[in-house]
Each structure stands twice: as structure tokens, then as C-alpha cells.
Motif scaffolding. Sequence first.
Motif, PDB file in Angstrom:
ATOM      1  N   ALA A  21       0.829  -1.211   0.000  1.00 50.73           N
ATOM      2  CA  ALA A  21       0.000   0.000   0.000  1.00 50.73           C
ATOM      3  C   ALA A  21       0.861   1.257   0.000  1.00 50.73           C
ATOM      4  O   ALA A  21       1.496   1.578   0.988  1.00 50.73           O
ATOM      5  CB  ALA A  21      -0.913  -0.006   1.212  1.00 50.73           C
ATOM      6  N   GLY A  22       0.947   1.951  -1.170  1.00 57.45           N
ATOM      7  CA  GLY A  22       1.568   3.248  -1.261  1.00 57.45           C
ATOM      8  C   GLY A  22       3.093   3.255  -1.331  1.00 57.45           C
ATOM      9  O   GLY A  22       3.678   4.298  -1.500  1.00 57.45           O
ATOM     10  N   ARG A  23       3.783   2.117  -1.210  1.00 56.90           N
ATOM     11  CA  ARG A  23       5.245   2.134  -1.196  1.00 56.90           C
ATOM     12  C   ARG A  23       5.860   1.702  -2.517  1.00 56.90           C
ATOM     13  O   ARG A  23       7.062   1.734  -2.669  1.00 56.90           O
ATOM     14  CB  ARG A  23       5.761   1.230  -0.082  1.00 56.90           C
ATOM     15  N   GLY A  24       5.145   1.261  -3.493  1.00 57.96           N
ATOM     16  CA  GLY A  24       5.691   0.815  -4.761  1.00 57.96           C
ATOM     17  C   GLY A  24       6.095  -0.654  -4.689  1.00 57.96           C
ATOM     18  O   GLY A  24       5.896  -1.316  -3.674  1.00 57.96           O
ATOM     19  N   PRO A  25       6.681  -1.176  -5.766  1.00 61.13           N
ATOM     20  CA  PRO A  25       7.050  -2.583  -5.798  1.00 61.13           C
ATOM     21  C   PRO A  25       8.189  -2.886  -4.808  1.00 61.13           C
ATOM     22  O   PRO A  25       8.989  -2.034  -4.482  1.00 61.13           O
ATOM     23  CB  PRO A  25       7.494  -2.824  -7.231  1.00 61.13           C
ATOM     24  N   SER A  26       8.226  -4.111  -4.392  1.00 63.72           N
ATOM     25  CA  SER A  26       9.263  -4.513  -3.437  1.00 63.72           C
ATOM     26  C   SER A  26      10.623  -4.577  -4.132  1.00 63.72           C
ATOM     27  O   SER A  26      10.729  -4.542  -5.356  1.00 63.72           O
ATOM     28  CB  SER A  26       8.918  -5.869  -2.844  1.00 63.72           C
ATOM     29  N   LEU A  27      11.682  -4.692  -3.344  1.00 62.68           N
ATOM     30  CA  LEU A  27      13.035  -4.752  -3.888  1.00 62.68           C
ATOM     31  C   LEU A  27      13.205  -5.965  -4.784  1.00 62.68           C
ATOM     32  O   LEU A  27      13.811  -5.887  -5.846  1.00 62.68           O
ATOM     33  CB  LEU A  27      14.048  -4.795  -2.733  1.00 62.68           C
ATOM     34  N   ARG A  28      12.668  -7.074  -4.393  1.00 63.22           N
ATOM     35  CA  ARG A  28      12.780  -8.295  -5.183  1.00 63.22           C
ATOM     36  C   ARG A  28      12.116  -8.110  -6.553  1.00 63.22           C
ATOM     37  O   ARG A  28      12.643  -8.535  -7.573  1.00 63.22           O
ATOM     38  CB  ARG A  28      12.153  -9.447  -4.427  1.00 63.22           C
ATOM     39  N   ALA A  29      10.991  -7.483  -6.587  1.00 57.51           N
ATOM     40  CA  ALA A  29      10.289  -7.254  -7.850  1.00 57.51           C
ATOM     41  C   ALA A  29      11.063  -6.293  -8.737  1.00 57.51           C
ATOM     42  O   ALA A  29      11.127  -6.463  -9.955  1.00 57.51           O
ATOM     43  CB  ALA A  29       8.894  -6.715  -7.587  1.00 57.51           C
ATOM     44  N   ARG A  30      11.689  -5.275  -8.142  1.00 60.18           N
ATOM     45  CA  ARG A  30      12.469  -4.326  -8.929  1.00 60.18           C
ATOM     46  C   ARG A  30      13.724  -4.969  -9.511  1.00 60.18           C
ATOM     47  O   ARG A  30      14.156  -4.640 -10.601  1.00 60.18           O
ATOM     48  CB  ARG A  30      12.846  -3.116  -8.081  1.00 60.18           C
ATOM     49  N   LEU A  31      14.341  -5.904  -8.767  1.00 64.85           N
ATOM     50  CA  LEU A  31      15.552  -6.556  -9.259  1.00 64.85           C
ATOM     51  C   LEU A  31      15.264  -7.541 -10.387  1.00 64.85           C
ATOM     52  O   LEU A  31      16.138  -7.842 -11.189  1.00 64.85           O
ATOM     53  CB  LEU A  31      16.276  -7.264  -8.118  1.00 64.85           C
ATOM     54  N   ARG A  32      14.079  -8.054 -10.464  1.00 64.19           N
ATOM     55  CA  ARG A  32      13.727  -9.005 -11.521  1.00 64.19           C
ATOM     56  C   ARG A  32      13.439  -8.332 -12.852  1.00 64.19           C
ATOM     57  O   ARG A  32      13.476  -8.973 -13.886  1.00 64.19           O
ATOM     58  CB  ARG A  32      12.505  -9.828 -11.105  1.00 64.19           C
ATOM     59  N   ARG A  33      13.136  -7.084 -12.837  1.00 67.21           N
ATOM     60  CA  ARG A  33      12.836  -6.370 -14.080  1.00 67.21           C
ATOM     61  C   ARG A  33      14.111  -6.174 -14.889  1.00 67.21           C
ATOM     62  O   ARG A  33      15.206  -6.114 -14.350  1.00 67.21           O
ATOM     63  CB  ARG A  33      12.234  -5.008 -13.779  1.00 67.21           C
ATOM     64  N   ASP A  34      13.957  -6.053 -16.220  1.00 69.52           N
ATOM     65  CA  ASP A  34      15.119  -5.789 -17.064  1.00 69.52           C
ATOM     66  C   ASP A  34      15.054  -4.402 -17.686  1.00 69.52           C
ATOM     67  O   ASP A  34      15.741  -4.112 -18.657  1.00 69.52           O
ATOM     68  CB  ASP A  34      15.264  -6.861 -18.137  1.00 69.52           C
ATOM     69  N   GLU A  35      14.294  -3.523 -17.108  1.00 70.31           N
ATOM     70  CA  GLU A  35      14.223  -2.156 -17.614  1.00 70.31           C
ATOM     71  C   GLU A  35      15.546  -1.452 -17.362  1.00 70.31           C
ATOM     72  O   GLU A  35      16.115  -1.522 -16.292  1.00 70.31           O
ATOM     73  CB  GLU A  35      13.100  -1.391 -16.914  1.00 70.31           C
ATOM     74  N   GLY A  36      16.088  -0.790 -18.384  1.00 69.72           N
ATOM     75  CA  GLY A  36      17.342  -0.059 -18.254  1.00 69.72           C
ATOM     76  C   GLY A  36      18.586  -0.898 -18.452  1.00 69.72           C
ATOM     77  O   GLY A  36      19.691  -0.379 -18.353  1.00 69.72           O
ATOM     78  N   SER A  37      18.431  -2.185 -18.733  1.00 73.03           N
ATOM     79  CA  SER A  37      19.625  -3.014 -18.899  1.00 73.03           C
ATOM     80  C   SER A  37      20.360  -2.683 -20.194  1.00 73.03           C
ATOM     81  O   SER A  37      21.567  -2.861 -20.279  1.00 73.03           O
ATOM     82  CB  SER A  37      19.264  -4.491 -18.857  1.00 73.03           C
ATOM     83  N   ALA A  38      19.675  -2.185 -21.209  1.00 68.39           N
ATOM     84  CA  ALA A  38      20.326  -1.830 -22.471  1.00 68.39           C
ATOM     85  C   ALA A  38      21.293  -0.666 -22.279  1.00 68.39           C
ATOM     86  O   ALA A  38      22.312  -0.582 -22.956  1.00 68.39           O
ATOM     87  CB  ALA A  38      19.288  -1.480 -23.524  1.00 68.39           C
ATOM     88  N   VAL A  39      20.979   0.199 -21.342  1.00 67.49           N
ATOM     89  CA  VAL A  39      21.846   1.339 -21.071  1.00 67.49           C
ATOM     90  C   VAL A  39      23.201   0.857 -20.550  1.00 67.49           C
ATOM     91  O   VAL A  39      24.245   1.425 -20.846  1.00 67.49           O
ATOM     92  CB  VAL A  39      21.176   2.286 -20.052  1.00 67.49           C
ATOM     93  N   VAL A  40      23.220  -0.212 -19.815  1.00 68.22           N
ATOM     94  CA  VAL A  40      24.460  -0.754 -19.262  1.00 68.22           C
ATOM     95  C   VAL A  40      25.139  -1.680 -20.271  1.00 68.22           C
ATOM     96  O   VAL A  40      26.367  -1.701 -20.367  1.00 68.22           O
ATOM     97  CB  VAL A  40      24.162  -1.511 -17.950  1.00 68.22           C
ATOM     98  N   GLU A  41      24.378  -2.429 -21.039  1.00 67.94           N
ATOM     99  CA  GLU A  41      24.949  -3.384 -21.983  1.00 67.94           C
ATOM    100  C   GLU A  41      25.657  -2.693 -23.139  1.00 67.94           C
ATOM    101  O   GLU A  41      26.688  -3.168 -23.609  1.00 67.94           O
ATOM    102  CB  GLU A  41      23.861  -4.295 -22.542  1.00 67.94           C
ATOM    103  N   PHE A  42      25.126  -1.584 -23.615  1.00 68.56           N
ATOM    104  CA  PHE A  42      25.694  -0.925 -24.786  1.00 68.56           C
ATOM    105  C   PHE A  42      27.155  -0.515 -24.582  1.00 68.56           C
ATOM    106  O   PHE A  42      27.997  -0.811 -25.439  1.00 68.56           O
ATOM    107  CB  PHE A  42      24.855   0.279 -25.218  1.00 68.56           C
ATOM    108  N   PRO A  43      27.538   0.185 -23.519  1.00 70.28           N
ATOM    109  CA  PRO A  43      28.956   0.558 -23.376  1.00 70.28           C
ATOM    110  C   PRO A  43      29.884  -0.648 -23.264  1.00 70.28           C
ATOM    111  O   PRO A  43      31.006  -0.623 -23.787  1.00 70.28           O
ATOM    112  CB  PRO A  43      28.999   1.381 -22.090  1.00 70.28           C
ATOM    113  N   MET A  44      29.436  -1.712 -22.614  1.00 72.62           N
ATOM    114  CA  MET A  44      30.297  -2.895 -22.493  1.00 72.62           C
ATOM    115  C   MET A  44      30.516  -3.549 -23.854  1.00 72.62           C
ATOM    116  O   MET A  44      31.643  -3.900 -24.209  1.00 72.62           O
ATOM    117  CB  MET A  44      29.678  -3.890 -21.513  1.00 72.62           C
ATOM    118  N   VAL A  45      29.469  -3.695 -24.639  1.00 72.28           N
ATOM    119  CA  VAL A  45      29.587  -4.300 -25.957  1.00 72.28           C
ATOM    120  C   VAL A  45      30.335  -3.368 -26.910  1.00 72.28           C
ATOM    121  O   VAL A  45      31.168  -3.814 -27.703  1.00 72.28           O
ATOM    122  CB  VAL A  45      28.187  -4.668 -26.502  1.00 72.28           C
ATOM    123  N   ALA A  46      30.091  -2.076 -26.822  1.00 70.11           N
ATOM    124  CA  ALA A  46      30.767  -1.115 -27.698  1.00 70.11           C
ATOM    125  C   ALA A  46      32.274  -1.113 -27.438  1.00 70.11           C
ATOM    126  O   ALA A  46      33.075  -1.055 -28.382  1.00 70.11           O
ATOM    127  CB  ALA A  46      30.193   0.280 -27.500  1.00 70.11           C
TER     128      ALA A  46
END
Length: 152
Positions: A21-46
Motif C-alpha cells: 500500500a503506497g510504497r511501490g514494488p518490493s526490492l525483489r520485484a524491482r531486481l527481476r525487471r530488465d528495464e534499463g539493462s540496455a543502457v548498461v549493456e551498450f557501453p560494455m559491448v561497444a
Amino acid sequence: MRIARPPQPDLSPPRAPEATAGRGPSLRARLRRDEGSAVVEFPMVAALIVLIALGVMQAALIVHTRNTLIDAAVQGAHHASLIGATPEDGAERAERLIGDRFGDSFQVEASAAESSEGTIRVEVRATLPLVGLFGPSGSLAVEGRAIDEETW
């Protein structure tokens, strides 16, 4: 008479834990998401792709330099094998050809000698060019040979 059926298992995919209630998703739920992973993958692959490209360019430059030095050594030996020319003329010719192809900043030494059988050998030593800050250091030695026309 009715036969009782066993309970059916729940085959639906597991759901992410609901937000509290009102606090947003739990830490475990946030860690399972892959949102923003492309931002980190691009410099490593480049960075990896840039390193591979520089390695290929370095290898191509070394092979080109080697082939050019071999050609200059052979041309110098052929020039020295002509009637009336000396082995030193062949070494000068090889250095002049390399200077024309690579410029005066390229460090090169050419030496020539004639064997007792009448074979003229021109040896060329040069430093290896580098792309970037890495690559092989040292020098490259090649030689060209020709039979002296006066011994024929």
C-alpha cells in the motif's frame, strides 16, 4: 454415484508480488525487471567491438607493412643485380622506395651483400607501426634476393 475428482494444479504463470500500500514494488520485484539493462549493456559491448576493430586494423597494418618491405627488398636486389650496379645501389633503392611509400618518418635500414655464388641479398629492417596504444613493439626484418647478371 458421483466420483470425486482430484484438485487441478494451478498452471498460470507466477505473478510478481503486488505493491504494498503506497510504497511501490518490493526490492525483489524491482531486481527481476530488465528495464534499463540496455543502457548498461551498450557501453560494455561497444568497448569490446572497438578493441576487436583496433586489433584487426593493427594486424592489417602489420601485414601491409611487411608486404611493402618485402617488395622494396626484392626491387632493391633486382636493381643491384643489374650489370654495372653495386649491392649498395640496391640498398639505396630499397630505402628510397620505402621512403616514397611510407614517408621519411618511418625508421628503416637497408643493407646489401653479395655471396660468393653471385647472389645479391638485400636485407631491410624497420620498426612496426602501431595503431593506438597497444600492439607489438620491435622491428621487422625481411630480405630479397636476386642473381647477379655479371655471373651469368
